[in-house]
Design a protein around this motif. Structure first.
Motif, short mmCIF file in Angstrom:
data_model
loop_
_atom_site.label_atom_id
_atom_site.label_comp_id
_atom_site.label_asym_id
_atom_site.label_seq_id
_atom_site.Cartn_x
_atom_site.Cartn_y
_atom_site.Cartn_z
N MET A 78 1.06 -1.07 0.06
CA MET A 78 0.21 -0.04 0.01
C MET A 78 0.71 1.08 -0.05
SD MET A 78 -3.07 1.10 -0.18
CE MET A 78 -4.05 -0.37 0.12
N THR A 79 2.03 1.26 0.64
CA THR A 79 2.75 2.28 0.77
C THR A 79 3.37 2.87 -0.59
OG1 THR A 79 3.45 1.78 2.88
CG2 THR A 79 5.13 3.16 1.61
N ASP A 80 3.62 1.69 -1.43
CA ASP A 80 3.97 1.97 -2.82
C ASP A 80 3.04 2.52 -3.69
OD1 ASP A 80 6.85 1.17 -2.22
OD2 ASP A 80 6.20 -1.07 -3.22
N ILE A 81 1.68 2.13 -3.57
CA ILE A 81 0.72 2.77 -4.29
C ILE A 81 0.57 4.21 -3.83
CG2 ILE A 81 -1.77 2.60 -4.47
CD1 ILE A 81 -1.38 -0.42 -4.49
N ILE A 82 0.33 4.39 -2.63
CA ILE A 82 0.40 5.89 -2.23
C ILE A 82 1.43 6.57 -2.66
CG2 ILE A 82 0.25 7.32 -0.04
CD1 ILE A 82 -1.31 4.92 1.47
N ARG A 83 2.62 6.23 -2.60
CA ARG A 83 3.69 6.87 -3.17
C ARG A 83 3.52 7.35 -4.69
NH1 ARG A 83 7.64 3.73 -2.49
NH2 ARG A 83 8.03 4.34 -0.26
N MET A 84 3.21 6.50 -5.39
CA MET A 84 3.03 6.44 -6.85
C MET A 84 1.88 7.60 -6.94
SD MET A 84 0.55 5.88 -9.56
CE MET A 84 -0.32 4.59 -8.80
N LEU A 85 0.81 7.57 -6.26
CA LEU A 85 -0.46 8.49 -6.45
C LEU A 85 -0.15 9.94 -6.15
CD1 LEU A 85 -3.40 6.37 -4.55
CD2 LEU A 85 -2.99 6.73 -7.27
N GLU A 86 0.83 10.18 -4.95
CA GLU A 86 1.30 11.41 -4.50
C GLU A 86 2.28 11.80 -5.68
OE1 GLU A 86 0.38 13.30 -2.06
OE2 GLU A 86 -1.31 11.81 -1.71
N CYS A 136 -5.92 -3.36 -6.29
CA CYS A 136 -6.09 -4.61 -5.39
C CYS A 136 -5.00 -5.85 -5.86
CB CYS A 136 -7.41 -5.29 -5.81
SG CYS A 136 -8.67 -4.01 -5.65
N ASP A 137 -4.11 -5.51 -7.05
CA ASP A 137 -3.16 -6.52 -7.56
C ASP A 137 -2.54 -7.33 -6.65
OD1 ASP A 137 -4.03 -6.33 -10.12
OD2 ASP A 137 -2.36 -5.36 -10.67
N ARG A 138 -1.99 -6.80 -5.44
CA ARG A 138 -1.10 -7.47 -4.64
C ARG A 138 -1.80 -7.87 -3.40
NH1 ARG A 138 4.84 -4.60 -5.54
NH2 ARG A 138 4.93 -5.28 -7.49
N CYS A 139 -3.29 -7.54 -3.25
CA CYS A 139 -3.67 -7.68 -1.95
C CYS A 139 -3.75 -8.97 -1.82
CB CYS A 139 -5.06 -6.83 -1.93
SG CYS A 139 -5.92 -7.19 -0.46
N PRO A 140 -3.54 -9.75 -0.39
CA PRO A 140 -3.89 -11.13 -0.19
C PRO A 140 -5.27 -11.33 -0.11
CG PRO A 140 -3.06 -9.76 1.72
CD PRO A 140 -3.19 -8.70 0.60
#
Length: 95
Positions: free
Chosen positions: A1-9, A25-29
């Motif tokens: 999730m941290t990587d996704i937030i970083r990319m969005l920002e 959701c791709d990497r969500c368990p």
């Protein structure tokens, strides 16, 4: 999730809103094929957010605008507890 937030920002992309599993959701368990094991909970949260934003699945919006809507319509209105009960985005800095 941290990587996704970083990319969005960093990229501030235009997002297409969806009411099903997407690339976030791709990497969500909890994702199993094109379904979420937490679909009822996630669907309730997504529907509540879209309703508050006045948006629908299929709408497109830039990340910064969606973030502002979330802050204005949910966070600042103290609606987070009822709409996003156990959402993992609680830890996100909405400022």
């Amino acid at each position: 999730m941290t990587d996704i937030i970083r990319m969005l920002e960093e990229d501030n992309p235009v997002l297409t809103l969806t009411d099903s599993c997407d690339i976030i959701c791709d990497r969500c368990p909890n994702r199993q094929a094109d379904k979420c094991r937490s679909e009822c909970r996630v669907g309730r949260i997504d529907s509540g957010c879209l309703r508050e934003y006045g948006l629908s699945a299929g709408d497109e919006i830039r990340w910064s605008d969606l973030k502002k809507l979330a802050a204005d319509k949910i966070i600042l209105q103290s609606k987070l507890p009822q709409i996003c009960l156990d959402c993992q985005w609680h830890c996100f800095d909405w400022n």
